[in-house]
Design a protein around this motif. Structure first.
Motif, mmCIF file in Angstrom:
data_model
loop_
_atom_site.group_PDB
_atom_site.id
_atom_site.type_symbol
_atom_site.label_atom_id
_atom_site.label_comp_id
_atom_site.label_asym_id
_atom_site.label_seq_id
_atom_site.Cartn_x
_atom_site.Cartn_y
_atom_site.Cartn_z
ATOM 1 N N ILE A 1 -26.632 -22.855 7.478
ATOM 2 C CA ILE A 1 -25.415 -21.912 7.283
ATOM 3 C C ILE A 1 -25.696 -20.648 7.657
ATOM 4 O O ILE A 1 -24.801 -19.845 8.307
ATOM 5 N N ILE A 2 -27.091 -20.257 7.782
ATOM 6 C CA ILE A 2 -27.261 -19.028 8.308
ATOM 7 C C ILE A 2 -26.926 -18.883 9.959
ATOM 8 O O ILE A 2 -26.307 -18.093 10.639
ATOM 9 N N LEU A 3 -27.286 -20.119 10.602
ATOM 10 C CA LEU A 3 -27.049 -20.366 11.949
ATOM 11 C C LEU A 3 -25.511 -20.418 12.279
ATOM 12 O O LEU A 3 -25.074 -19.988 13.093
ATOM 13 N N ALA B 1 -17.712 -17.530 10.140
ATOM 14 C CA ALA B 1 -17.182 -17.968 8.912
ATOM 15 C C ALA B 1 -15.961 -18.716 9.089
ATOM 16 O O ALA B 1 -15.622 -19.858 8.729
ATOM 17 N N SER B 2 -15.172 -18.301 10.207
ATOM 18 C CA SER B 2 -13.920 -19.115 10.614
ATOM 19 C C SER B 2 -14.004 -20.080 11.536
ATOM 20 O O SER B 2 -13.134 -20.769 11.889
ATOM 21 N N GLY B 3 -15.084 -20.387 11.945
ATOM 22 C CA GLY B 3 -15.466 -21.469 13.047
ATOM 23 C C GLY B 3 -15.422 -20.826 14.383
ATOM 24 O O GLY B 3 -15.540 -21.545 15.383
ATOM 25 N N GLY B 4 -15.138 -19.613 14.768
ATOM 26 C CA GLY B 4 -14.917 -18.991 15.874
ATOM 27 C C GLY B 4 -15.819 -17.626 15.907
ATOM 28 O O GLY B 4 -15.738 -16.989 14.820
ATOM 29 N N GLY B 5 -16.095 -17.211 17.182
ATOM 30 C CA GLY B 5 -16.973 -15.775 16.908
ATOM 31 C C GLY B 5 -18.341 -15.974 16.503
ATOM 32 O O GLY B 5 -18.958 -16.431 17.198
ATOM 33 N N GLY B 6 -18.908 -15.472 15.680
ATOM 34 C CA GLY B 6 -20.138 -15.299 15.019
ATOM 35 C C GLY B 6 -20.718 -13.786 15.581
ATOM 36 O O GLY B 6 -20.315 -13.454 16.436
ATOM 37 N N ALA C 1 -22.309 -9.602 19.525
ATOM 38 C CA ALA C 1 -23.101 -8.912 20.366
ATOM 39 C C ALA C 1 -23.161 -9.049 21.699
ATOM 40 O O ALA C 1 -22.964 -8.125 22.459
ATOM 41 N N LEU C 2 -22.684 -10.268 22.043
ATOM 42 C CA LEU C 2 -22.598 -10.281 23.483
ATOM 43 C C LEU C 2 -21.453 -9.753 24.202
ATOM 44 O O LEU C 2 -21.416 -9.310 25.050
ATOM 45 N N SER C 3 -20.309 -9.860 23.268
ATOM 46 C CA SER C 3 -19.249 -9.008 23.749
ATOM 47 C C SER C 3 -19.507 -7.746 23.697
ATOM 48 O O SER C 3 -18.925 -7.030 24.841
ATOM 49 N N GLY C 4 -20.380 -7.207 23.083
ATOM 50 C CA GLY C 4 -20.517 -5.833 23.051
ATOM 51 C C GLY C 4 -21.319 -5.418 24.420
ATOM 52 O O GLY C 4 -21.053 -4.208 24.890
ATOM 53 N N ALA D 1 -17.983 -14.928 25.384
ATOM 54 C CA ALA D 1 -18.560 -15.721 24.331
ATOM 55 C C ALA D 1 -18.803 -17.177 24.507
ATOM 56 O O ALA D 1 -18.251 -17.684 25.451
ATOM 57 N N VAL D 2 -19.707 -17.550 23.759
ATOM 58 C CA VAL D 2 -20.123 -19.263 24.004
ATOM 59 C C VAL D 2 -19.734 -19.920 22.871
ATOM 60 O O VAL D 2 -20.109 -19.585 21.744
ATOM 61 N N ASP D 3 -19.024 -20.979 23.026
ATOM 62 C CA ASP D 3 -18.980 -22.208 21.991
ATOM 63 C C ASP D 3 -20.260 -22.724 21.581
ATOM 64 O O ASP D 3 -20.232 -24.014 22.152
#
Length: 302
Positions: free
Chosen positions: A122-124, A131-136, A141-144, A149-151
């Motif tokens: 769950i943490i991963l 929570a919505s299945g995208g982003g994270g 942090a990568l976008s910052g 972004a990586v799927d």
């Protein structure tokens, strides 16, 4: 008097002997399934023999090479990384002078050992998928930093390293306690001699503590080599599950056997794979002990 004492010791050992006979040796009779075309209706002993067909079926299935490589590669990564992390953490904890801060730090690094693989999964998901299945959080942090972004759950490449980080987080603190116990067994006179010679704390850690941890590391390494053909089923399956996209880099013998047993109900092949794991693990332990005995006889466990 001596004979009476022997009987008392024998009676004390009896529960342990019975436990190992019932739970460790009697189940070995089930290994005969590996050499049979198992039929549930006929039972273990009435099912027809098929020799080594279950072994050849697995080895010629096309999945064997990938699964064996993943199992070995991941376990070598886990073993090397967790041992190194345990040693480094133990040396760092040993250098903490405040007893209170040292105990708090030990508890903090030891705590992940008790975290359930389901919670880790769950943490991963929160970190890698959101929570919505995208982003994270990681993608945020990568976008910052201006990276794309990586799927993560469709990219098998990074997963051996992600799982290695998880294992370091999970076992680094646990192993550090073992190494810390070994450090406390080092005579204080050795460090006093180092101080008299003008060695700094870093030099004493590098030239005294680290070499004297070699016997403990060697024993843990041999034990780890004995289980190098066993994947960490609980952690890997809880994180990867049935995500076939990631199987190329994460599918190990244990997860493969579980899926084969659950989806196909092929008891013969799964028993053959389990026996194969045990025999190869035993051979590797013997080889590791012989190598250890040859190059470092004083640290050999035999």
């Amino acid at each position: 008097m001596a004979a009476r004492k022997g009987w008392v010791v024998g009676l004390l050992a009896l529960p342990a002997v019975v436990f190992f006979l019932v739970f460790n040796y009697l189940p070995m009779a089930g290994l005969v399934v590996a050499f049979k075309e198992f039929d549930v209706n006929l039972g273990i002993f009435d099912s027809p023999w098929n020799g080594l067909e279950n072994f050849t079926y697995f080895l010629e299935s096309g999945d064997a090479a990938r699964i064996l490589f993943n199992t070995l590669f991941l376990n070598v990564l886990f073993l090397g990384a967790t041992l190194a992390a345990g040693i480094i953490l133990a040396i760092m904890l040993n250098e903490i002078r405040s007893t209170f801060f040292k105990r708090v730090s030990q508890s903090v690094v030891f705590f992940p050992y008790f975290v359930s693989p389901v919670v880790i999964s769950i943490i991963l998901q929160v970190l890698l998928a959101g929570a919505s299945g995208g982003g994270g959080a990681v993608n945020d942090a990568l976008s910052g930093f201006g990276f794309p972004a990586v799927d993560w759950y469709t990219e098998p490449g990074p997963w051996p390293w992600i799982l290695t980080v998880v294992k370091i987080w999970q076992l680094g603190g646990y192993l550090s306690v073992i190494f810390l116990a070994a450090i406390t067994g080092i005579p204080e006179e050795v460090y006093e001699a180092g101080m008299i010679d003008g060695a700094s704390r870093a030099q004493m850690a590098w030239r005294i503590t680290l070499p004297l941890l070699k016997p403990t590391a060697a024993v843990l390494l041999v034990l780890g080599v004995g289980r190098i053909f066993y994947g960490d089923f609980g952690t890997i399956y809880a994180i990867i599950g049935d995500n076939g996209t990631l199987f190329d880099n994460t599918d190990v013998i244990d997860t493969y056997v579980f899926r084969a047993l659950r989806q196909l109900g092929d008891f013969g092949t799964t028993a053959a794979i389990g026996l194969f794991q045990s025999v190869v693990g035993f051979i590797l332990v013997v080889i590791a002990v012989l190598i250890q005995r040859k190059y470092s006889k004083e640290t050999s466990i035999l």
